[in-house]
Design a protein around this motif. Structure first.
Motif, PDB file in Angstrom:
ATOM      1  N   GLU A 132       0.829  -1.210   0.000  1.00 34.29           N
ATOM      2  CA  GLU A 132       0.000   0.000   0.000  1.00 34.29           C
ATOM      3  C   GLU A 132       0.859   1.254   0.000  1.00 34.29           C
ATOM      4  O   GLU A 132       0.542   2.233  -0.679  1.00 34.29           O
ATOM      5  CB  GLU A 132      -0.950  -0.003   1.198  1.00 34.29           C
ATOM      6  N   VAL A 133       1.941   1.230   0.760  1.00 37.36           N
ATOM      7  CA  VAL A 133       2.852   2.381   0.784  1.00 37.36           C
ATOM      8  C   VAL A 133       3.449   2.583  -0.605  1.00 37.36           C
ATOM      9  O   VAL A 133       3.477   3.708  -1.116  1.00 37.36           O
ATOM     10  CB  VAL A 133       3.963   2.202   1.850  1.00 37.36           C
ATOM     11  N   SER A 134       3.894   1.503  -1.223  1.00 39.89           N
ATOM     12  CA  SER A 134       4.446   1.605  -2.586  1.00 39.89           C
ATOM     13  C   SER A 134       3.408   2.124  -3.550  1.00 39.89           C
ATOM     14  O   SER A 134       3.690   3.012  -4.373  1.00 39.89           O
ATOM     15  CB  SER A 134       4.941   0.244  -3.069  1.00 39.89           C
ATOM     16  N   ARG A 135       2.205   1.618  -3.443  1.00 37.04           N
ATOM     17  CA  ARG A 135       1.110   2.090  -4.325  1.00 37.04           C
ATOM     18  C   ARG A 135       0.855   3.577  -4.107  1.00 37.04           C
ATOM     19  O   ARG A 135       0.685   4.346  -5.050  1.00 37.04           O
ATOM     20  CB  ARG A 135      -0.153   1.284  -4.060  1.00 37.04           C
ATOM     21  N   PHE A 136       0.822   3.986  -2.839  1.00 36.47           N
ATOM     22  CA  PHE A 136       0.548   5.389  -2.528  1.00 36.47           C
ATOM     23  C   PHE A 136       1.604   6.297  -3.172  1.00 36.47           C
ATOM     24  O   PHE A 136       1.270   7.316  -3.777  1.00 36.47           O
ATOM     25  CB  PHE A 136       0.500   5.607  -1.010  1.00 36.47           C
ATOM     26  N   TYR A 137       2.871   5.923  -3.050  1.00 39.82           N
ATOM     27  CA  TYR A 137       3.930   6.779  -3.599  1.00 39.82           C
ATOM     28  C   TYR A 137       3.973   6.748  -5.131  1.00 39.82           C
ATOM     29  O   TYR A 137       4.345   7.752  -5.745  1.00 39.82           O
ATOM     30  CB  TYR A 137       5.280   6.476  -2.945  1.00 39.82           C
ATOM     31  N   ARG A 138       3.556   5.653  -5.727  1.00 39.54           N
ATOM     32  CA  ARG A 138       3.379   5.652  -7.191  1.00 39.54           C
ATOM     33  C   ARG A 138       2.257   6.614  -7.578  1.00 39.54           C
ATOM     34  O   ARG A 138       2.371   7.360  -8.543  1.00 39.54           O
ATOM     35  CB  ARG A 138       3.069   4.246  -7.707  1.00 39.54           C
TER      36      ARG A 138
END
Length: 164
Positions: A132-138
């Motif tokens: 989710e963190v990776s998705r958010f920053y993308r």
């Protein structure tokens, strides 16, 4: 206080005039980009809502909102104008962020400034999974590109920066 109200009105007038001068075809493109930006910001907000971000924010009194000021940009206003959404009235009398109302932000999630929609404190980010963190920053990078695309519709740097 009166000075900020005056500066706000001048900035809104300037950006609105630029919007109104757009050729119809460009305005239609802007409307489509604005709809996409609103949906994108709402998706980002839904991601953090999954970890009950609102409760975390209420628990600390929205400290980041209290300290944040004047992040509303020309692009944010253009999105309001393209969506024909009535513009809120900032509260320059509250000594806090002028977009902070009682009890929450005056700006709906899909229309909030970049800094406001992309900031997650540690309390919230620690609740998100690594994916989710990776998705958010993308999503943050994609949002930045959306802002650049809208700014690019106007000459020079006329739509860069905050309104105030």
């Amino acid at each position: 206080m009166a000075g900020w109200d005056h500066e706000w009105q001048e900035a809104v007038t300037r950006v609105t005039a630029a919007f109104e001068r757009l050729p119809q075809a460009v305005r239609l493109d802007l409307e489509e980009l604005a709809r996409g930006m609103v949906a994108h910001k709402e998706s980002m907000q839904q991601l953090v809502a999954g970890v009950d971000a609102a409760t975390h924010c209420a628990g600390c009194g929205g400290a980041c909102c209290v300290k944040g000021k004047y992040h509303f940009s020309a692009v944010d206003l253009l999105v309001y104008l393209a969506a024909a959404k009535p513009l809120f009235a900032p509260r320059f009398d509250n000594g806090l962020c002028p977009f902070l109302g009682e009890p929450e932000c005056l700006i709906p999630a899909g229309y909030r400034p970049f800094n406001c929609i992309t900031f997650n404190c540690d309390l919230i980010e620690d609740q998100l999974t690594r994916d989710e963190v990776s998705r958010f920053y993308r999503m943050e990078q994609e949002l930045s590109a959306r802002y650049a695309e809208i700014r690019g519709m106007f000459p020079g740097r006329s739509m860069h920066g905050s309104l105030l």
